[in-house]
Design a protein around this motif. Sequence first.
Motif, PDB file in Angstrom:
ATOM      1  N   LYS A  23      82.438  59.141  43.030  1.00 36.43           N
ATOM      2  CA  LYS A  23      81.894  57.956  43.677  1.00 36.43           C
ATOM      3  C   LYS A  23      82.684  56.726  43.242  1.00 36.43           C
ATOM      4  CE  LYS A  23      78.413  57.330  40.017  1.00 36.43           C
ATOM      5  NZ  LYS A  23      76.965  57.287  39.699  1.00 36.43           N
ATOM      6  N   THR A  24      82.559  55.668  44.024  1.00 37.53           N
ATOM      7  CA  THR A  24      83.188  54.406  43.661  1.00 37.53           C
ATOM      8  C   THR A  24      82.353  53.726  42.583  1.00 37.53           C
ATOM      9  OG1 THR A  24      81.971  53.137  45.312  1.00 37.53           O
ATOM     10  CG2 THR A  24      84.039  54.174  46.029  1.00 37.53           C
ATOM     11  N   GLN A  25      82.886  52.671  42.011  1.00 38.77           N
ATOM     12  CA  GLN A  25      82.134  51.938  40.994  1.00 38.77           C
ATOM     13  C   GLN A  25      80.901  51.260  41.590  1.00 38.77           C
ATOM     14  OE1 GLN A  25      84.413  50.030  37.733  1.00 38.77           O
ATOM     15  NE2 GLN A  25      86.237  50.443  38.991  1.00 38.77           N
ATOM     16  N   ALA A  26      80.884  51.123  42.936  1.00 35.20           N
ATOM     17  CA  ALA A  26      79.707  50.580  43.608  1.00 35.20           C
ATOM     18  C   ALA A  26      78.647  51.651  43.843  1.00 35.20           C
ATOM     19  CB  ALA A  26      80.111  49.948  44.939  1.00 35.20           C
ATOM     20  N   GLY A  27      78.966  52.905  43.480  1.00 33.87           N
ATOM     21  CA  GLY A  27      77.988  53.977  43.595  1.00 33.87           C
ATOM     22  C   GLY A  27      78.028  54.743  44.897  1.00 33.87           C
ATOM     23  N   GLU A  28      79.031  54.529  45.741  1.00 39.56           N
ATOM     24  CA  GLU A  28      79.121  55.221  47.027  1.00 39.56           C
ATOM     25  C   GLU A  28      79.979  56.480  46.874  1.00 39.56           C
ATOM     26  OE1 GLU A  28      79.037  52.133  50.547  1.00 39.56           O
ATOM     27  OE2 GLU A  28      80.511  51.497  49.055  1.00 39.56           O
ATOM     28  N   PRO A  39      88.777  55.090  49.088  1.00 40.16           N
ATOM     29  CA  PRO A  39      89.165  54.226  47.965  1.00 40.16           C
ATOM     30  C   PRO A  39      90.579  53.679  48.120  1.00 40.16           C
ATOM     31  CG  PRO A  39      88.130  56.240  47.180  1.00 40.16           C
ATOM     32  CD  PRO A  39      88.374  56.426  48.637  1.00 40.16           C
ATOM     33  N   GLU A  52      92.169  52.203  42.627  1.00 34.63           N
ATOM     34  CA  GLU A  52      90.732  52.039  42.393  1.00 34.63           C
ATOM     35  C   GLU A  52      90.200  53.136  41.476  1.00 34.63           C
ATOM     36  OE1 GLU A  52      86.526  51.713  44.922  1.00 34.63           O
ATOM     37  OE2 GLU A  52      88.462  51.682  45.970  1.00 34.63           O
ATOM     38  N   SER A  72      80.175  61.744  40.217  1.00 34.64           N
ATOM     39  CA  SER A  72      78.888  61.530  40.864  1.00 34.64           C
ATOM     40  C   SER A  72      77.932  62.667  40.553  1.00 34.64           C
ATOM     41  CB  SER A  72      79.074  61.400  42.376  1.00 34.64           C
ATOM     42  OG  SER A  72      77.831  61.345  43.052  1.00 34.64           O
ATOM     43  N   ILE A 119      83.842  56.156  53.025  1.00 31.37           N
ATOM     44  CA  ILE A 119      84.507  55.419  51.958  1.00 31.37           C
ATOM     45  C   ILE A 119      85.892  55.997  51.710  1.00 31.37           C
ATOM     46  CG2 ILE A 119      84.385  54.746  49.533  1.00 31.37           C
ATOM     47  CD1 ILE A 119      82.315  53.450  51.325  1.00 31.37           C
TER      48      ILE A 119
END
Length: 317
Positions: A233-238, A214, A218, A223, A212
Amino acid sequence: MTEREAYRVLGIPPGVPKDQIKKRYRKLMLQLHPDALAASGEFDLSLAQKITLAYSVLKKSMEAENPDASRPDKSPAAKKSRPAWDAPLNPYAYREREILHYAEAFDGSVLGSFCVARGKYLWKTEEDFPLFLQSVYRCGKELLDEIDAALGRKKAPAIRQTLQAELTYLLAQQFIDGPALLEELAQKDPGAPEENPVYVLPAMLENAGYRIKPAAGERLLPSSLRKHRLYLKTQAGEEAGYLSFPDDRLYYVVIPLFEQRRVQVRVQADGPAVSRAGNPAGACQRLRLWMRFSPENRVRMPENLNLRIEALLKRYR
């Protein structure tokens, strides 16, 4: 770093007035601000640290040449009563530490370091930070050496290296006043209320080996905290990597505040992932980091570090 090297890093000739050194330092640091680097494709992670260290060396040198400039009372009695090192104390620290200073030859080359004071002194920016870490490391080494001697060990156990690193980190926390240092090392968001300031810090996302990457702008979220690293982590949880700083001092100021849950944070990617200078395999990404203290936690004392230190020493016995 020698004085000669410090002048070279800042790009100024020896002997310039103190106010000009300060102006040059601020100008160089401003050029390293994420806004100024937005159009660049590369980022030298160590440059900000070198510039800060150079300024610290020259500032310390000038203060040593005129130590009484800011002290109106120059009487022999007043000088005799001054402490060995002018810094606040943490009377609850587990152990005293040394205040170290570089020893230089006539040509400016560093011969080593020597102790100018010993006590439970908090670190302040006038003290060279690598020497501060060295003093804390020595403090931990003394504790482990005493246990080895008491137990009659001829060879240190394999666990020593791991415990020494953790012990150094815990001892360093006892000599660092995070809230006070943020006032000096960070910028304040002018739009935030003065009674509850928001601190803006230059930061990096260490994302080598992560799939990932970003996009600029973003939003990233905490996390987890693992081995004194804050993973994001990203807002998608990654998960996308972990937080680091161009100024190593900030690691010891900021990460403990996260571990103590004393701050609220907002993180945003500020550019694409780039290869680290001198290390094509290493990737990093500029971040914008905003921090503010929870109102009830700004003045709250951290958890009892002495108990954690004692637990580490017990494991070593």
